[in-house]
Design a protein around this motif. Structure first.
Motif, PDB file in Angstrom:
ATOM      1  N   ASN A   1     -18.339   3.934   2.037  1.00 43.78           N
ATOM      2  CA  ASN A   1     -17.174   3.040   1.985  1.00 43.78           C
ATOM      3  C   ASN A   1     -15.871   3.800   2.195  1.00 43.78           C
ATOM      4  O   ASN A   1     -14.879   3.545   1.519  1.00 43.78           O
ATOM      5  CB  ASN A   1     -17.118   2.281   0.659  1.00 43.78           C
ATOM      6  CG  ASN A   1     -18.263   1.291   0.516  1.00 43.78           C
ATOM      7  OD1 ASN A   1     -19.091   1.179   1.415  1.00 43.78           O
ATOM      8  ND2 ASN A   1     -18.306   0.594  -0.595  1.00 43.78           N
TER       9      ASN A   1
ATOM     10  N   GLU B   1      -3.627  -4.474   1.032  1.00 44.07           N
ATOM     11  CA  GLU B   1      -4.414  -5.705   1.004  1.00 44.07           C
ATOM     12  C   GLU B   1      -5.798  -5.465   0.405  1.00 44.07           C
ATOM     13  O   GLU B   1      -6.308  -6.279  -0.354  1.00 44.07           O
ATOM     14  CB  GLU B   1      -4.550  -6.254   2.434  1.00 44.07           C
ATOM     15  CG  GLU B   1      -3.275  -6.846   3.005  1.00 44.07           C
ATOM     16  CD  GLU B   1      -2.978  -8.214   2.415  1.00 44.07           C
ATOM     17  OE1 GLU B   1      -3.897  -8.838   1.861  1.00 44.07           O
ATOM     18  OE2 GLU B   1      -1.815  -8.650   2.494  1.00 44.07           O
ATOM     19  N   ALA B   2      -6.405  -4.337   0.753  1.00 41.15           N
ATOM     20  CA  ALA B   2      -7.756  -4.048   0.264  1.00 41.15           C
ATOM     21  C   ALA B   2      -7.753  -3.541  -1.167  1.00 41.15           C
ATOM     22  O   ALA B   2      -8.803  -3.515  -1.814  1.00 41.15           O
ATOM     23  CB  ALA B   2      -8.425  -3.026   1.174  1.00 41.15           C
TER      24      ALA B   2
ATOM     25  N   VAL C   1     -10.152  -4.894   6.153  1.00 38.12           N
ATOM     26  CA  VAL C   1      -9.770  -5.281   4.790  1.00 38.12           C
ATOM     27  C   VAL C   1     -10.879  -6.093   4.142  1.00 38.12           C
ATOM     28  O   VAL C   1     -11.262  -5.867   2.984  1.00 38.12           O
ATOM     29  CB  VAL C   1      -8.455  -6.078   4.811  1.00 38.12           C
ATOM     30  CG1 VAL C   1      -8.122  -6.592   3.421  1.00 38.12           C
ATOM     31  CG2 VAL C   1      -7.320  -5.223   5.335  1.00 38.12           C
ATOM     32  N   ASP C   2     -11.421  -7.030   4.897  1.00 38.75           N
ATOM     33  CA  ASP C   2     -12.476  -7.879   4.355  1.00 38.75           C
ATOM     34  C   ASP C   2     -13.710  -7.057   4.009  1.00 38.75           C
ATOM     35  O   ASP C   2     -14.382  -7.314   3.004  1.00 38.75           O
ATOM     36  CB  ASP C   2     -12.828  -8.958   5.377  1.00 38.75           C
ATOM     37  CG  ASP C   2     -13.732 -10.021   4.789  1.00 38.75           C
ATOM     38  OD1 ASP C   2     -13.606 -10.293   3.581  1.00 38.75           O
ATOM     39  OD2 ASP C   2     -14.573 -10.575   5.528  1.00 38.75           O
TER      40      ASP C   2
ATOM     41  N   GLU D   1      -4.109   2.601  -5.750  1.00 42.76           N
ATOM     42  CA  GLU D   1      -4.062   1.157  -5.490  1.00 42.76           C
ATOM     43  C   GLU D   1      -3.426   0.376  -6.622  1.00 42.76           C
ATOM     44  O   GLU D   1      -2.957  -0.741  -6.427  1.00 42.76           O
ATOM     45  CB  GLU D   1      -5.480   0.630  -5.220  1.00 42.76           C
ATOM     46  CG  GLU D   1      -6.396   0.562  -6.444  1.00 42.76           C
ATOM     47  CD  GLU D   1      -7.080   1.890  -6.737  1.00 42.76           C
ATOM     48  OE1 GLU D   1      -8.012   1.917  -7.543  1.00 42.76           O
ATOM     49  OE2 GLU D   1      -6.662   2.913  -6.146  1.00 42.76           O
TER      50      GLU D   1
ATOM     51  N   LEU E   1     -13.765  -3.826   3.086  1.00 42.17           N
ATOM     52  CA  LEU E   1     -13.507  -3.027   1.894  1.00 42.17           C
ATOM     53  C   LEU E   1     -13.535  -3.879   0.631  1.00 42.17           C
ATOM     54  O   LEU E   1     -13.878  -3.401  -0.452  1.00 42.17           O
ATOM     55  CB  LEU E   1     -12.156  -2.313   2.022  1.00 42.17           C
ATOM     56  CG  LEU E   1     -12.108  -1.183   3.050  1.00 42.17           C
ATOM     57  CD1 LEU E   1     -10.673  -0.707   3.244  1.00 42.17           C
ATOM     58  CD2 LEU E   1     -12.983  -0.018   2.615  1.00 42.17           C
ATOM     59  N   LYS E   2     -13.167  -5.148   0.760  1.00 45.76           N
ATOM     60  CA  LYS E   2     -13.209  -6.043  -0.398  1.00 45.76           C
ATOM     61  C   LYS E   2     -14.634  -6.506  -0.690  1.00 45.76           C
ATOM     62  O   LYS E   2     -15.057  -6.565  -1.846  1.00 45.76           O
ATOM     63  CB  LYS E   2     -12.303  -7.259  -0.152  1.00 45.76           C
ATOM     64  CG  LYS E   2     -10.822  -6.969  -0.232  1.00 45.76           C
ATOM     65  CD  LYS E   2     -10.028  -8.257  -0.056  1.00 45.76           C
ATOM     66  CE  LYS E   2      -8.539  -8.014  -0.234  1.00 45.76           C
ATOM     67  NZ  LYS E   2      -7.752  -9.257  -0.057  1.00 45.76           N
TER      68      LYS E   2
END
Length: 650
Positions: free
Chosen positions: A336, A253-254, A213-214, A188, A216-217
Motif C-alpha cells: 500500500n 483526501e486519502a 485516493v479511492d 495525516e 488508498l481508502k
C-alpha cells in the motif's frame, strides 16, 4: 493528567542528552576552582605591617611562594590571642592543624625582601622561621593541557555535522546517518490539510488521481477482484500548473502519511549516499503504509542513462536511479505504498522508469482553460479587498496561457499596484496594469528618445496594427503603445482566440503581421533598423516549425524532424540536400509574407500615417481609436478572447 478517555497519561520524560555530561563536568571544575581557592584564604596585609609584626615578635614562620611573589605569615600562639590580630584568625573554612596562614601579602624583589627581614629580626631572641615553596593548580594545569585536544574534537564534530547536512537530532544530522532519507513527513492527522477543494481547475487531472485516493481508502475493493496496487503515477506539465499541490491534495483526501522530497535531495558528495537514501525512504514508507511518496522534479535523478559520454562508469546519479528502479519493482503488491512524481521534462526520463509496473500512468497537468482560470481566480481573489462588481470572467479572458502560479502572481501584483496608488480596494484597472507588468515588463518612461527614433518606433508599431486589422486570420488587436516596457521599445497587444489546432493560413497571417513593423519602416523611410530583432526571432521560429515540425510545407512534404528527447545528438536526421531545401523554404515563407505586408501597407499608406501621428501624440491608443481611423474590421468580432500576446520591438 488524563486524556479524553479518562486514561492516565504518563508525563513524557526528558530525553537523555550527552551534553548534560559535559555541562556537569564543567560545573564540577568551576566549583573546585572557586571553593578550592577560597578554602584557607588569609587576611591581606602589607609589607610594612608585616615588618612591624616581626619587630613585636608576633611572627612564628614566613613561607615565601616563589612563583607568585606572595608571602604567607604564621603568627605565634600568643600573638593570635592579641586583639590587634583578631582579623588574622583562621576563617570557618580553614582546616585544623595550623596549616592555614594568618596573613598574606605580596612583595617585590625577593633579595631585597630577605635583606629587610634579616635587618628587622637581627635583634630578636627568636627569629621567624623562613620557608620556600612553589604553588600549582592541579585541575588548572590539567585543563590547560587538555584544552587543545578539546578544541580539535569540537572542530571535528562541527565539520562532520556540516558535511552531513546539519541538524543534530534528525536523520542525516550525524555523520553516521548521512545515508538516511531527507524526505519531509506530513502526518495525516496534523499536517496534511490540503484537499481537492483547495485545488481549483485541473478537473481532468483530479479525475485521474481520484482512483488512487479511492484505492488508498478502500484497497480491498480492488484486491478482492484480483487487481494489483498501482505502483506509481507521474504528473507531467509545465511549471506552475499545480503538480505539487495536486499531490498534496491526494494525500489529504486519502488521509495517509505523505513523504515529500525533491529529486536533488538524493544527490550528495559521497558515493553511494543517493542509493542509501532511496532504500531508507522506501523503508520508512512501508513502515507507515498505506502511504504516499512524492518526488518533485524527478528528472534530477531519472534522466536516461548512458546519454552523457563524459560521465564515468560509476555515475552516482545512475546508481541512485538504479536503486529507485529496484525499489519500485521490488516491494510487494500489498504494501500500500504509491509513488507520485512530478516533472516538466518527461521526454528526458529513462524508459525503464516509465514502463508499466513502475509509473503505471502519466497524468498530464496542462495549462488551465477559460473555465479553470476563472476557478483559480476565485481562489486567489479571496484574501484581496476587491472593488465591488469586479468581473472575474473578464479577468479569466484577459489571461489565457497563464498557469496557476502566474494567476497567483497577477493577483498579488494587482494588490501591490493598488496599494502603491493609495486605493482602498483592488480595481479592474489594477489587474490590467498587472497583466501589462507581467507580460510586457516594467514601464520605462525615463528612456529619452530622439524625435527620429520616436517617429521610427511609432511607424513600426503602426505597421503591426494596420496589417493585423486587415487580415482575416490575424489576432484581434487590443491596443498599441510606444511606451517602452522591459526589452521592448513599443508593442502592439493582441488577444487571439484559444484554439488547439492551427492551420497554415493562421501561421502565414501571423508572420505577415509580425513583419508589418519592418515593412512600414521600409515603406516610409526607405530603410530598416535593428528594432525588429524580436520580430525576426518570432517569424523564424514559426516558419521553422511549419517546415520542420508540423509538415505544412509542400516541397519538404509530410515529414517531421522533431526530436524532443535529443536522441539524434549532433547527427542531423536529414541529408545535406534536404537541409538546403529546408533553409530555402524557411526563407521563402518569411520573404513572401514580408512583401505581402509591404503591398498591404502601400494600399493603406494614408491611414498608416494617421495612426503613427496619433501614436506620437498620445503614446497609447486602444481599439476604439483604431475603429475611428480604420472603421469596423471586416473579419473580427467582439466575442470573448482568451490568449494574451504581444508583438515586441527590441
Amino acid at each position: 493528567m488524563v486524556d479524553k478517555k479518562n486514561k492516565p497519561v504518563q508525563p513524557k520524560k526528558p530525553k537523555f542528552n550527552p551534553y548534560w555530561i559535559y555541562g556537569g563536568l564543567l560545573l564540577v571544575f568551576i566549583a573546585i576552582q572557586v571553593f578550592g581557592s577560597s578554602i584557607g584564604d588569609a587576611t591581606k596585609t602589607t609589607p610594612s605591617q608585616f615588618f612591624e609584626f616581626v619587630r613585636n615578635g608576633d611572627v612564628a614562620k614566613v613561607v615565601i611562594i616563589k612563583n607568585t611573589r606572595v608571602a604567607q605569615v604564621y603568627l605565634t600562639t600568643e600573638a593570635e590571642q592579641k586583639k590587634i590580630h583578631e582579623k588574622g584568625k583562621p576563617n570557618n573554612f580553614n582546616l585544623p592543624g595550623g596549616n592555614i596562614p594568618n596573613y598574606t601579602f605580596e612583595f617585590g624583589d625577593l633579595q631585597n625582601f630577605e635583606n629587610e627581614l634579616d635587618n628587622v629580626s637581627k635583634d630578636l631572641q627568636q627569629k621567624p622561621e623562613v620557608g620556600f615553596k612553589t604553588e600549582s593548580s592541579t585541575f588548572g594545569d590539567l585543563f590547560l593541557s587538555l584544552l587543545p585536544i578539546i578544541i580539535l574534537v569540537a572542530v571535528w564534530i562541527f565539520i562532520m555535522k556540516r558535511m552531513s547536512g546539519g541538524g543534530g537530532g534528525g536523520a542525516g544530522g550525524q555523520i553516521f546517518n548521512i545515508g538516511k532519507s531527507k524526505a519531509k513527513l506530513f502526518d495525516e492527522k496534523t499536517d496534511v490539510k490540503t484537499t481537492f477543494k483547495d485545488v481549483a481547475g485541473l478537473e481532468g487531472a483530479k479525475e485521474e488521481v481520484q482512483e488512487i485516493v479511492d484505492f488508498l481508502k478502500n484497497p480491498e475493493k480492488y484486491t478482492n477482484l484480483g487487481g494489483k496496487i498501482p505502483k506509481g503515477a507521474l504528473l507531467v506539465g509545465p511549471p506552475g500548473t499545480g503538480k505539487t499541490l495536486l499531490a498534496k491534495a491526494v494525500a489529504g483526501e486519502a488521509k495517509v502519511p505523505f513523504f515529500s522530497l525533491s529529486g536533488s535531495d538524493f544527490v550528495e558528495m559521497f558515493v553511494g549516499v543517493g542509493a542509501s537514501r532511496v532504500r531508507d525512504l522506501f523503508k520508512q514508507a512501508k513502515e507507515k503504509s498505506p502511504a504516499i511518496i512524492f518526488i518533485d522534479e524527478i528528472d534530477a535523478i531519472g534522466r536516461a542513462r548512458g546519454k552523457n559520454a563524459m560521465s564515468g562508469s560509476n555515475d552516482e546519479r545512475e546508481n541512485t536511479l538504479n536503486q529507485l528502479l529496484t525499489e519500485m519493482d521490488g516491494f510487494g503488491t500489498k504494501t500500500n505504498v504509491i509513488v507520485l512524481a512530478a516533472t516538466n521534462r518527461a521526454d528526458v526520463l529513462d524508459k525503464a522508469l516509465m514502463r508499466a509496473g513502475r509509473f503505471d500512468r502519466q497524468i498530464h497537468v496542462d495549462l488551465p482553460n477559460l473555465t479553470e482560470r476563472k476557478a483559480i481566480f476565485e481562489v486567489h481573489l479571496k484574501p484581496l479587498k476587491k472593488a465591488e462588481g469586479l468581473d472575474v470572467s473578464f479577468l479569466s479572458k484577459q489571461t489565457p496561457g497563464f498557469s496557476g502560479a502566474d494567476i497567483a502572481n497577477l493577483c498579488n501584483e494587482a494588490a501591490l499596484i493598488a496599494a502603491r496608488k493609495d486605493k482602498k480596494a483592488v480595481e479592474k484597472q489594477d489587474f490590467l496594469d498587472a497583466v501589462d507588468r507581467i507580460v510586457g515588463g516594467l514601464e520605462k518612461r525615463s528612456n529619452l528618445f530622439s524625435v527620429e527614433e520616436k517617429k521610427t518606433i511609432a511607424y513600426h508599431e503602426a505597421g503591426h496594427a494596420t496589417v493585423s486589422w486587415f487580415l482575416e486570420h490575424a489576432d484581434p488587436l487590443v491596443k498599441v503603445t510606444i511606451v517602452p516596457r522591459g526589452r521592448s521599445l513599443g508593442a502592439a497587444w493582441y488577444l487571439p482566440e484559444e484554439k488547439f489546432i492551427t492551420r497554415t493560413e493562421k501561421f502565414l497571417d501571423e508572420i505577415c503581421v509580425t513583419m508589418g513593423g519592418r515593412a512600414a519602416e521600409k515603406l516610409i523611410f526607405g530603410k530598416i533598423s535593428t528594432g525588429a530583432l524580436s520580430d525576426l526571432e518570432s517569424v523564424t521560429k514559426k516558419a521553422k516549425a511549419m517546415v520542420m515540425i508540423y509538415g505544412l510545407n509542400e516541397k519538404v512534404g509530410n515529414v517531421t524532424f522533431y526530436d524532443p528527447a535529443g536522441e539524434s545528438g549532433f547527427v542531423k536526421p536529414y541529408s545535406e540536400k534536404t537541409a538546403e531545401l529546408i533553409d530555402n523554404e524557411i526563407k521563402n515563407i518569411i520573404e513572401t509574407q514580408y512583401q505581402r505586408a509591404i503591398d498591404l501597407l502601400e494600399s493603406k499608406k494614408d491611414i498608416l500615417k494617421l495612426l503613427a501621428e496619433r501614436l506620437i501624440e498620445r503614446e497609447v491608443i486602444f481599439k476604439d481609436d483604431l475603429e475611428e481611423l480604420f472603421g469596423k474590421s471586416p473579419f473580427k468580432n467582439n466575442n470573448p478572447v482568451e490568449v494574451l500576446e504581444e508583438k515586441e520591438e527590441e
